[in-house]
Scaffold this active site. Structure first.
Site, mmCIF file in Angstrom:
data_model
loop_
_atom_site.group_PDB
_atom_site.id
_atom_site.type_symbol
_atom_site.label_atom_id
_atom_site.label_comp_id
_atom_site.label_asym_id
_atom_site.label_seq_id
_atom_site.Cartn_x
_atom_site.Cartn_y
_atom_site.Cartn_z
ATOM 1 N N GLU A 16 -4.084 12.109 12.553
ATOM 2 C CA GLU A 16 -3.384 11.077 11.799
ATOM 3 C C GLU A 16 -2.985 9.959 12.756
ATOM 4 O O GLU A 16 -2.827 10.184 13.956
ATOM 5 C CB GLU A 16 -2.133 11.639 11.119
ATOM 6 N N ASP A 42 -11.614 16.570 -9.107
ATOM 7 C CA ASP A 42 -10.218 16.341 -8.741
ATOM 8 C C ASP A 42 -10.072 14.993 -8.032
ATOM 9 O O ASP A 42 -9.083 14.276 -8.241
ATOM 10 C CB ASP A 42 -9.716 17.467 -7.842
#
Length: 300
Positions: free
Chosen positions: A217, A242
């Site tokens: 990240e 999804d």
């Protein structure tokens, strides 16, 4: 350093070519032709690099930068030996002698702009927006892991495309970026495949299975390794649907769904909506969607 050995697009080398165009036209023609040959070879090498996936575990923006520098040096070395293109150009340009030499060195024609701004006394020309070519029903003629990945995921991407209105190859491209063309898939604690090709995290609203893994990240622009929870699915079909439902149900992705057939708008919309923290996410995704690996099926 002579024009034939100076770095391609070197402003000093080009200025020297312009001077030689007035003094020794024949020499200037040869120098300009060698410069063009070097650029041509460098572009060929770049196209070859783009033809293979560059999202492996050892790939990064830094490695791509140094690879580009290496290709420039290879182009210089190959051009020094010659591939024949410069000789053909010299033969053609020599018919016009001095005037052709001046044009080749950029004296008669507007000078080559190397600074990013408009040439002196000339208004900048706005580049036309690139035309977005439609993808075929299914990319074919691809080889290796990219072809295997697309063949396997294409039916699921088509279903997700019908649900979102996005092109199927856009969806395939994002799955390829997130999973390294299927080589870096998220696995559960017991090693079972989570089928989560889109890196969708398991937030508070998720009541299904979860896979916790270490991921990269960018926190305040700094690249860090953190452990995070991701959704786990029973199948790839479930994962694709999804993904489609998430884009449709979350208002922040409205611009993504409005991107139409524009891969740049699609990629920028995802980054703007906060889909990923990588500051280069949009550019990486655009390269995959518009790159030769994805688009090679157009020529088949």
């Amino acid at each position: 350093m002579t024009p034939t050995t100076s770095v391609a697009l070197d402003p000093r080398g080009l200025e020297k070519l312009r001077t030689e165009a007035n003094q020794t036209p024949d020499k200037a023609i040869r120098g300009a032709a060698k410069q063009f040959e070097t650029l041509f070879i460098n572009q060929l090498l770049k196209s070859m690099r783009d033809a293979s996936p560059q999202d492996g575990i050892m790939d990064s923006e830094q490695t791509r930068m140094y690879t580009g520098m290496l290709d420039q040096q290879l182009a210089q070395a190959m051009s020094a030996r010659g591939v024949g293109l410069a000789d053909v150009m010299v033969k053609q340009l020599s018919k016009g002698s001095g005037s052709a030499a001046a044009q080749a060195a950029g004296v008669v024609a507007p000078p080559l702009n190397l600074t990013g701004g408009a040439p002196r006394n000339q208004q900048p020309v706005q580049p036309a927006a690139p035309a977005v070519e439609p993808m075929p029903e299914k990319p074919v003629g691809m080889t290796g892991k990219a072809k295997a990945f697309i063949d396997k995921m294409w039916p699921h991407a088509v279903q997700a495309a019908k649900a979102t209105g996005l092109p199927a190859h856009f969806i395939i491209g994002q799955a390829a970026l997130e999973s390294g063309w299927g080589t870096r898939q998220i696995k559960d604690a017991d090693g079972t495949n989570s089928h989560n090709l889109f890196g969708i995290k398991a937030g508070r609203s998720w009541d299904g299975d979860v896979a916790a893994i270490k991921t990269t990240e960018y926190i305040k622009g700094v690249k860090q390794k953190v452990v995070d929870k991701f959704r786990s699915y029973a199948s790839y079909g479930e994962a694709f649907m999804d993904y489609a439902n998430m884009l449709k149900s979350n208002p922040r992705y409205s611009q993504v769904l409005e991107a139409g057939n524009d891969p740049h708008a699609f990629a920028k919309g995802l980054q703007k909506a906060g889909y990923a923290t990588d500051p280069a996410y949009a550019s990486k995704l655009t390269r995959i969607i518009t790159g030769s690996v994805m688009r090679s099926g157009l020529s088949a």
